[in-house]
Design a protein around this motif. Structure first.
Motif, PDB file in Angstrom:
ATOM      1  N   ASP A 100       4.101   0.733   2.183  1.00 59.75           N
ATOM      2  CA  ASP A 100       5.250   0.484   1.306  1.00 59.75           C
ATOM      3  C   ASP A 100       6.017  -0.800   1.626  1.00 59.75           C
ATOM      4  N   VAL A 101       5.406  -1.706   2.396  1.00 61.81           N
ATOM      5  CA  VAL A 101       6.034  -2.991   2.710  1.00 61.81           C
ATOM      6  C   VAL A 101       5.117  -4.086   2.153  1.00 61.81           C
ATOM      7  N   PRO A 102       5.652  -5.004   1.335  1.00 60.17           N
ATOM      8  CA  PRO A 102       4.810  -6.039   0.709  1.00 60.17           C
ATOM      9  C   PRO A 102       4.144  -6.959   1.729  1.00 60.17           C
ATOM     10  N   PHE A 103       2.952  -7.416   1.373  1.00 59.26           N
ATOM     11  CA  PHE A 103       2.210  -8.380   2.182  1.00 59.26           C
ATOM     12  C   PHE A 103       1.459  -9.315   1.252  1.00 59.26           C
ATOM     13  N   THR A 104       0.965 -10.412   1.811  1.00 58.81           N
ATOM     14  CA  THR A 104       0.181 -11.377   1.040  1.00 58.81           C
ATOM     15  C   THR A 104      -1.159 -11.622   1.728  1.00 58.81           C
ATOM     16  N   ILE A 109       0.857  -1.188   0.000  1.00 53.94           N
ATOM     17  CA  ILE A 109       0.000   0.000   0.000  1.00 53.94           C
ATOM     18  C   ILE A 109       0.893   1.239   0.000  1.00 53.94           C
ATOM     19  N   PRO A 110       0.630   2.178  -0.925  1.00 53.73           N
ATOM     20  CA  PRO A 110       1.440   3.398  -0.966  1.00 53.73           C
ATOM     21  C   PRO A 110       1.275   4.238   0.303  1.00 53.73           C
ATOM     22  N   SER A 111       2.295   4.996   0.625  1.00 54.59           N
ATOM     23  CA  SER A 111       2.280   5.803   1.854  1.00 54.59           C
ATOM     24  C   SER A 111       1.163   6.847   1.874  1.00 54.59           C
ATOM     25  N   SER A 112       0.629   7.205   0.711  1.00 50.66           N
ATOM     26  CA  SER A 112      -0.482   8.161   0.677  1.00 50.66           C
ATOM     27  C   SER A 112      -1.742   7.600   1.347  1.00 50.66           C
ATOM     28  N   TRP A 113      -1.798   6.273   1.523  1.00 51.38           N
ATOM     29  CA  TRP A 113      -2.918   5.626   2.200  1.00 51.38           C
ATOM     30  C   TRP A 113      -2.568   5.273   3.647  1.00 51.38           C
ATOM     31  N   GLY A 114      -1.561   5.922   4.163  1.00 49.11           N
ATOM     32  CA  GLY A 114      -1.118   5.603   5.510  1.00 49.11           C
ATOM     33  C   GLY A 114      -1.513   6.642   6.535  1.00 49.11           C
ATOM     34  N   GLN A 115      -1.414   6.203   7.755  1.00 50.47           N
ATOM     35  CA  GLN A 115      -1.649   7.050   8.921  1.00 50.47           C
ATOM     36  C   GLN A 115      -0.358   6.939   9.713  1.00 50.47           C
ATOM     37  N   GLY A 116       0.577   7.826   9.416  1.00 46.70           N
ATOM     38  CA  GLY A 116       1.919   7.639   9.960  1.00 46.70           C
ATOM     39  C   GLY A 116       2.600   6.533   9.179  1.00 46.70           C
ATOM     40  N   ARG A 117       3.059   5.491   9.861  1.00 48.69           N
ATOM     41  CA  ARG A 117       3.749   4.387   9.185  1.00 48.69           C
ATOM     42  C   ARG A 117       2.839   3.221   8.850  1.00 48.69           C
ATOM     43  N   THR A 118       1.567   3.279   9.293  1.00 54.34           N
ATOM     44  CA  THR A 118       0.654   2.154   9.071  1.00 54.34           C
ATOM     45  C   THR A 118      -0.497   2.533   8.136  1.00 54.34           C
ATOM     46  N   VAL A 119      -1.119   1.512   7.558  1.00 54.08           N
ATOM     47  CA  VAL A 119      -2.253   1.679   6.645  1.00 54.08           C
ATOM     48  C   VAL A 119      -3.510   1.975   7.467  1.00 54.08           C
ATOM     49  N   PHE A 120      -4.390   2.818   6.923  1.00 57.17           N
ATOM     50  CA  PHE A 120      -5.677   3.069   7.569  1.00 57.17           C
ATOM     51  C   PHE A 120      -6.389   1.744   7.810  1.00 57.17           C
TER      52      PHE A 120
END
Length: 135
Positions: free
Chosen positions: A69-73, A22-33
């Motif tokens: 910005d960190v891959p996940f599955t 998930i791109p950082s534009s969808w983040g809340q600090g370092r984590t995804v919303f």
């Protein structure tokens, strides 16, 4: 990337086993919303349901941070599939650990028609009948 694009990408990655980030534009600090990560899991789970079953219940647990910005599955598991209900679970796995866990119940669409019939007899007595149909 727009919200719809992220959901489509999630479906594609779940089917192919690819990683997603998930791109950082969808983040809340370092984590995804949280709402976004819950939506991704629901979309992936719903896309694997057989037939025309709709969501009946959904439970989401945010086990740990889902980092931007960190891959996940994705992992989706059908716990049980009966004639009318499917029980499923899904996980977002990042860095070898579960970040978000979701459990959903999908059921058949049931149309119910209820009719209340009131009949007044010739002797001015009221009789009520209740009819219930399921299709």
């Amino acid at each position: 990337m727009h919200f719809d694009g992220l959901l489509e990408k999630a479906k594609q990655c779940a089917q192919t086993g690819e990683h997603m980030a998930i791109p950082s534009s969808w983040g809340q600090g370092r984590t995804v919303f949280g709402g976004l990560s819950a939506s991704l899991l629901y979309t992936v789970m719903q896309s694997t349901v057989n037939g025309e079953r709709v969501l009946r219940s959904l439970n989401t647990n945010f086990v740990g941070p889902l980092l931007v910005d960190v891959p996940f599955t994705f992992e989706v598991e059908v716990l049980r599939e009966g004639k009318s209900v499917s029980q499923m679970s899904a996980r977002l796995i990042q860095n070898g650990q579960v970040a978000v866990f979701q459990q959903g119940c999908f059921g058949q669409i049931v149309i119910r028609i209820s009719v209340l019939i009131i009949m007044i007899t010739t002797s001015c007595r009221c009789r009520m009948s209740y009819l219930d149909f399921q299709m």
